[in-house]
Design a protein around this motif. Structure first.
Motif, PDB file in Angstrom:
ATOM      1  N   LEU A  88       9.511  -4.093   1.594  1.00 49.15           N
ATOM      2  CA  LEU A  88       8.087  -3.786   1.956  1.00 49.15           C
ATOM      3  C   LEU A  88       7.358  -5.163   2.525  1.00 49.15           C
ATOM      4  CD1 LEU A  88       6.861  -0.700   0.103  1.00 49.15           C
ATOM      5  CD2 LEU A  88       7.490  -0.999   2.497  1.00 49.15           C
ATOM      6  N   ARG A  89       7.428  -6.049   1.243  1.00 50.64           N
ATOM      7  CA  ARG A  89       6.737  -7.294   1.457  1.00 50.64           C
ATOM      8  C   ARG A  89       7.190  -8.160   2.761  1.00 50.64           C
ATOM      9  NH1 ARG A  89       7.768  -8.040  -4.483  1.00 50.64           N
ATOM     10  NH2 ARG A  89       5.865  -7.134  -5.396  1.00 50.64           N
ATOM     11  N   ARG A  90       8.524  -8.333   3.076  1.00 47.15           N
ATOM     12  CA  ARG A  90       9.293  -8.643   4.219  1.00 47.15           C
ATOM     13  C   ARG A  90       9.061  -8.082   5.365  1.00 47.15           C
ATOM     14  NH1 ARG A  90      13.564  -8.910   0.591  1.00 47.15           N
ATOM     15  NH2 ARG A  90      14.733  -7.237   2.047  1.00 47.15           N
TER      16      ARG A  90
ATOM     17  N   ALA B 284       1.252   3.391   1.868  1.00 46.84           N
ATOM     18  CA  ALA B 284       1.101   4.423   0.881  1.00 46.84           C
ATOM     19  C   ALA B 284       2.025   4.175  -0.275  1.00 46.84           C
ATOM     20  CB  ALA B 284       0.792   5.696   1.638  1.00 46.84           C
ATOM     21  N   GLU B 285       3.442   4.255   0.368  1.00 45.45           N
ATOM     22  CA  GLU B 285       4.680   4.143  -0.717  1.00 45.45           C
ATOM     23  C   GLU B 285       4.005   2.820  -1.627  1.00 45.45           C
ATOM     24  OE1 GLU B 285       9.226   3.481  -1.011  1.00 45.45           O
ATOM     25  OE2 GLU B 285       8.207   3.430   1.089  1.00 45.45           O
TER      26      GLU B 285
ATOM     27  N   THR C  33       1.037  -9.311   1.237  1.00 44.49           N
ATOM     28  CA  THR C  33       1.307  -9.624  -0.319  1.00 44.49           C
ATOM     29  C   THR C  33       0.892  -8.485  -0.865  1.00 44.49           C
ATOM     30  OG1 THR C  33      -0.877 -10.608  -0.610  1.00 44.49           O
ATOM     31  CG2 THR C  33       1.206 -12.225  -0.015  1.00 44.49           C
ATOM     32  N   ASP C  34       1.018  -8.288  -2.046  1.00 43.80           N
ATOM     33  CA  ASP C  34       0.526  -7.060  -2.939  1.00 43.80           C
ATOM     34  C   ASP C  34      -1.047  -7.289  -2.838  1.00 43.80           C
ATOM     35  OD1 ASP C  34       3.147  -6.589  -3.345  1.00 43.80           O
ATOM     36  OD2 ASP C  34       3.229  -6.989  -5.468  1.00 43.80           O
ATOM     37  N   ALA C  35      -1.477  -8.618  -3.015  1.00 42.02           N
ATOM     38  CA  ALA C  35      -3.000  -8.607  -3.007  1.00 42.02           C
ATOM     39  C   ALA C  35      -3.515  -8.064  -1.931  1.00 42.02           C
ATOM     40  CB  ALA C  35      -3.152 -10.051  -3.568  1.00 42.02           C
ATOM     41  N   GLU C  36      -2.774  -8.598  -0.822  1.00 37.96           N
ATOM     42  CA  GLU C  36      -3.787  -8.195   0.340  1.00 37.96           C
ATOM     43  C   GLU C  36      -3.707  -6.715   0.701  1.00 37.96           C
ATOM     44  OE1 GLU C  36      -2.244 -12.102   3.288  1.00 37.96           O
ATOM     45  OE2 GLU C  36      -0.862 -10.438   2.710  1.00 37.96           O
ATOM     46  N   VAL C  37      -2.357  -5.904   0.256  1.00 36.59           N
ATOM     47  CA  VAL C  37      -2.494  -4.695   0.471  1.00 36.59           C
ATOM     48  C   VAL C  37      -3.505  -3.883  -0.379  1.00 36.59           C
ATOM     49  CG1 VAL C  37      -1.192  -2.487   0.056  1.00 36.59           C
ATOM     50  CG2 VAL C  37      -0.028  -4.325   1.148  1.00 36.59           C
ATOM     51  N   LEU C  38      -3.672  -4.205  -1.564  1.00 34.24           N
ATOM     52  CA  LEU C  38      -4.648  -3.778  -2.719  1.00 34.24           C
ATOM     53  C   LEU C  38      -6.085  -4.158  -2.142  1.00 34.24           C
ATOM     54  CD1 LEU C  38      -2.988  -4.760  -6.003  1.00 34.24           C
ATOM     55  CD2 LEU C  38      -3.335  -2.589  -5.226  1.00 34.24           C
ATOM     56  N   ALA C  39      -6.354  -5.318  -1.391  1.00 42.03           N
ATOM     57  CA  ALA C  39      -7.690  -5.656  -0.950  1.00 42.03           C
ATOM     58  C   ALA C  39      -8.023  -4.682   0.015  1.00 42.03           C
ATOM     59  CB  ALA C  39      -7.824  -6.933  -0.560  1.00 42.03           C
ATOM     60  N   GLN C  40      -6.938  -4.319   0.871  1.00 39.37           N
ATOM     61  CA  GLN C  40      -7.397  -3.413   2.115  1.00 39.37           C
ATOM     62  C   GLN C  40      -7.618  -2.242   1.440  1.00 39.37           C
ATOM     63  OE1 GLN C  40      -4.396  -3.579   5.386  1.00 39.37           O
ATOM     64  NE2 GLN C  40      -4.082  -5.864   5.143  1.00 39.37           N
TER      65      GLN C  40
END
Length: 201
Positions: free
Chosen positions: A160-162, A187-188, A167-174
């Motif tokens: 998913l990152r590629r 969502a996954e 990044t995980d942090a960017e997804v969490l922040a959004q």
């Protein structure tokens, strides 16, 4: 025709469906043991209900009992998620009718198909228009594990990152700011990070 599907736990599948409630996304959960389909469909409906916002609910529809009634129920239901099962009882001649009903099935609700591999095969062969709407959103139920192993989870997260260049942090922040785009892959991602709670805020 060989059908090779990625496996997913029931919890992860339900989180994906609940995260796109009211957004018109289609999903299919393929069950290996057809005798368990009614139970799985009921459990999926209940689990999605637990994840939806207050005042929302999913509805379960048995397609095989009466196709016209099932299509009418989906077309007129206000529920944001509809769980369809009973495809195994659908007469062969009704598959073409189901395919022609695609426009009536389209809507804001998320549609969840719970079926066996034989029914999926008939859907692919007899209802190609419907099958096209499930492209990339069809999984096989993993009954052996409620969650992925640590290695499997990390492999999927890395993909998913590629694939999304985040990044995980960017997804969490959004997600925490309410700015996460409507995308089943995101969502996954949250579910894999153990933050599925952010999907239903």
């Amino acid at each position: 025709m060989s059908i090779d599907l990625s496996k997913i736990s029931q919890g992860e599948f339900c989180a994906l469906a609940a995260s796109t409630a009211g957004m018109g996304q289609w999903y299919a959960l393929v069950v290996q043991d057809e005798s368990t389909i009614p139970t799985v469909a009921s459990n999926v409906t209940e689990e999605i209900n637990l994840m939806l916002d207050e005042g929302q609910a999913s509805a379960s529809v048995a397609v095989g009992a009466s196709l016209p009634d099932a299509v009418q129920q989906v077309a007129t239901s206000p529920q944001p998620v509809m769980v369809l099962s009973g495809f195994e009882a659908l007469p062969e001649e009704d598959w073409a009718s189901l395919n022609f009903s695609r426009s009536r099935l389209l809507g804001d609700h998320a549609l969840v198909f719970v079926m066996g591999k034989d029914a999926l095969r008939r859907l692919q062969e007899r209802a190609p228009d419907l099958d096209s709407l499930l492209s990339g959103s069809t999984w096989q139920l993993d009954t052996q594990a409620d969650i992925l192993s640590a290695d499997e989870r990390e492999q999927r997260l890395e993909a998913l990152r590629r694939g999304l260049d985040l990044t995980d942090a960017e997804v969490l922040a959004q997600a925490e700011s309410g700015e996460l785009p409507s995308d089943p892959r995101l969502a996954e991602w949250l579910v894999l990070l153990g933050r599925g709670d952010l999907l239903v805020q």
